[in-house]
Design an enzyme around this catalytic site. Structure first.
Site, PDB file in Angstrom:
ATOM      1  N   ASP A 259      26.486 -31.372   2.380  1.00 55.11           N
ATOM      2  CA  ASP A 259      25.368 -30.745   1.842  1.00 55.11           C
ATOM      3  C   ASP A 259      24.651 -29.624   2.650  1.00 55.11           C
ATOM      4  O   ASP A 259      24.370 -29.842   3.773  1.00 55.11           O
ATOM      5  CB  ASP A 259      24.307 -31.792   1.484  1.00 55.11           C
ATOM      6  CG  ASP A 259      23.189 -31.368   0.551  1.00 55.11           C
ATOM      7  OD1 ASP A 259      23.334 -30.979  -0.694  1.00 55.11           O
ATOM      8  OD2 ASP A 259      22.037 -30.784   1.160  1.00 55.11           O
ATOM      9  N   ASN A 267      17.740 -19.954  -1.485  1.00 61.87           N
ATOM     10  CA  ASN A 267      17.740 -19.015  -2.722  1.00 61.87           C
ATOM     11  C   ASN A 267      16.485 -18.518  -3.082  1.00 61.87           C
ATOM     12  O   ASN A 267      16.164 -17.319  -3.569  1.00 61.87           O
ATOM     13  CB  ASN A 267      18.177 -19.977  -3.964  1.00 61.87           C
ATOM     14  CG  ASN A 267      19.630 -20.063  -4.178  1.00 61.87           C
ATOM     15  OD1 ASN A 267      20.269 -19.192  -3.876  1.00 61.87           O
ATOM     16  ND2 ASN A 267      20.107 -20.941  -4.797  1.00 61.87           N
ATOM     17  N   ASP A 276      24.764 -17.582  -3.148  1.00 58.81           N
ATOM     18  CA  ASP A 276      26.185 -17.531  -3.496  1.00 58.81           C
ATOM     19  C   ASP A 276      27.004 -17.033  -2.177  1.00 58.81           C
ATOM     20  O   ASP A 276      27.907 -17.581  -1.928  1.00 58.81           O
ATOM     21  CB  ASP A 276      26.489 -16.436  -4.649  1.00 58.81           C
ATOM     22  CG  ASP A 276      25.961 -17.068  -5.898  1.00 58.81           C
ATOM     23  OD1 ASP A 276      25.513 -18.151  -5.937  1.00 58.81           O
ATOM     24  OD2 ASP A 276      25.867 -16.336  -6.975  1.00 58.81           O
ATOM     25  N   GLU A 303      25.162 -27.204  -4.123  1.00 59.17           N
ATOM     26  CA  GLU A 303      25.361 -26.865  -2.649  1.00 59.17           C
ATOM     27  C   GLU A 303      26.297 -27.982  -1.991  1.00 59.17           C
ATOM     28  O   GLU A 303      26.323 -28.140  -0.807  1.00 59.17           O
ATOM     29  CB  GLU A 303      24.043 -26.501  -1.980  1.00 59.17           C
ATOM     30  CG  GLU A 303      23.152 -27.678  -1.771  1.00 59.17           C
ATOM     31  CD  GLU A 303      22.217 -27.905  -3.173  1.00 59.17           C
ATOM     32  OE1 GLU A 303      21.233 -28.565  -2.906  1.00 59.17           O
ATOM     33  OE2 GLU A 303      22.238 -27.306  -3.769  1.00 59.17           O
TER      34      GLU A 303
END
Length: 393
Positions: A259, A267, A276, A303
């Site tokens: 993770d 973000n 991304d 993620e």
């Protein structure tokens, strides 16, 4: 040729022909021609077949000639010299053998095919003419007063000679026309065959393209659109397969749940495009570190990533996990919103055990996930290995 040649014979008595015998002689000529066509149309021409074909053709030509002579009706009697009759048959067979050999050989010589066909035709014509005139040398006519029946006979006079000449010309025209038509049809057949071959080649190419497209679609259906890694569906199928294989072979298997730490902060602080790009960079690391072709790397969701390591014990799995953690840290992807460091890091949970300890793949995944959350609770940017489950009683 026979009946045209007989027009040059003059006798002091009228000559008639018995037309049923004339028709029979024509059938013999057709039979001899069929032998020639059968021989030259073979793919292979052995010496035995060539000899037999020449003898049959010579016999057919000779039989046609002497049957045609037997069709004559007049007040003259024919007397034959047996030696000259034998010589005429030999000549017919010899010329036939040579013509057949030349005609067959012309098919293997594309450059001189037309010349050799003409040569075969000339030899065959000379053979028929030679047989006819050798045979005529061996016949003697003597006058006779014995009467003969006029039933079914045709008198050869000036009109009859014209009819024979015209009929012969018509036969030649029909033969040439048939040959021309046959050649045209053969060319059309070749053209159609070529078009069929091209269509078949195009169909095969289309089928190959379709197979490639289907393979690409199948590959795309199991790939994640963003990272290019395998997707969740492919991972679930691979996990079931590898667990069964490991249980069957009594081999260990390891699962890494990975993770990205504080991804929401990345973000929110840098935008989704930067997020991304981060996922793609992490995916690249996950593709490069496992060295075995049968290891399965997939994007599990958001993620989260998973790495399946068949035949890997806990020590090997921990080594791989540490390599991944350090490689992601070394990317130096800026993330000032992280509570761990100013760069992107990952937390990794490892589950390793023999698959017969587990009731299903779901339990295996849950234990790896539990190890991942343990790594998060203990400060992130670390690797935690799940405690092995006891063997059920």
């Amino acid at each position: 040729m026979h009946y045209l040649g007989m027009l040059s014979l003059t006798l002091p008595v009228p000559i008639f022909y018995f037309w049923p015998t004339v028709l029979f002689s024509m059938l013999l000529a057709i039979a001899a021609s069929s032998v020639a066509l059968s021989v030259v149309s073979r793919e292979r021409l052995t010496a035995r077949r060539l000899l037999l074909g020449g003898l049959l053709m010579g016999a057919g030509i000779g039989a046609m000639h002497y049957t045609g002579m037997a069709a004559m009706r007049s007040s003259a009697m024919e007397h034959y010299n047996p030696w000259i009759v034998t010589l005429s048959i030999i000549a017919a067979a010899g010329f036939s053998w040579l013509a057949l050999w030349i005609a067959f050989a012309s098919r293997r010589s594309e450059q001189n095919e037309i010349r050799m066909r003409i040569a075969a035709s000339v030899v065959m014509g000379l053979g028929i003419a030679a047989m006819h005139y050798i045979a005529m040398v061996g016949v003697r006519f003597t006058s006779s007063t014995m009467p003969f029946s006029m039933w079914g006979t045709i008198k050869v006079d000036g009109l009859g000679e014209s009819v024979i000449a015209v009929v012969t010309g018509l036969i030649l025209v029909v033969a040439l026309g048939t040959a021309t038509l046959d050649k045209w049809r053969y060319r059309e057949l070749q053209k159609a065959h070529q078009e069929l071959m091209q269509a078949q080649a195009a169909l095969l190419a289309t089928q190959e393209e379709l197979r490639e497209a289907n393979a690409m679609l199948n590959e795309l259906s199991v790939r994640d659109g963003l990272t290019g890694l395998y997707n969740r569906r492919h991972f679930d199928a691979s996990l079931d397969t590898e667990l069964r294989r490991a249980a069957r072979n009594l081999r260990p298997i390891s699962l890494l749940m990975i993770d990205v730490d504080c991804f929401k902060a990345l973000n929110d602080g840098y935008g989704h495009q930067r997020g991304d790009d981060c996922l793609r960079e992490v995916a690249r690391v996950l593709e490069e570190i496992p060295q075995r072709g049968y290891d399965v790397v997939a994007r599990y969701g958001g993620e989260e990533f998973v790495l399946l390591l068949p035949d890997a014990d806990s020590y090997a799995a921990r080594v791989v996990a540490e390599s991944i953690r350090q490689a992601v840290y070394a990317l130096k992807i800026e993330n000032h919103g992280s509570t761990v460091a100013n760069v992107v890091t990952v937390s990794i949970g490892v589950c390793c055990d023999n698959p017969h300890f587990y009731d299903d793949s779901g339990r295996f995944v849950r234990e790896a996930d539990a190890a991942l959350y343990a790594a998060k609770r203990l400060g992130r940017n670390r690797v935690e290995v799940a405690t092995e489950s006891p063997v059920p009683a």
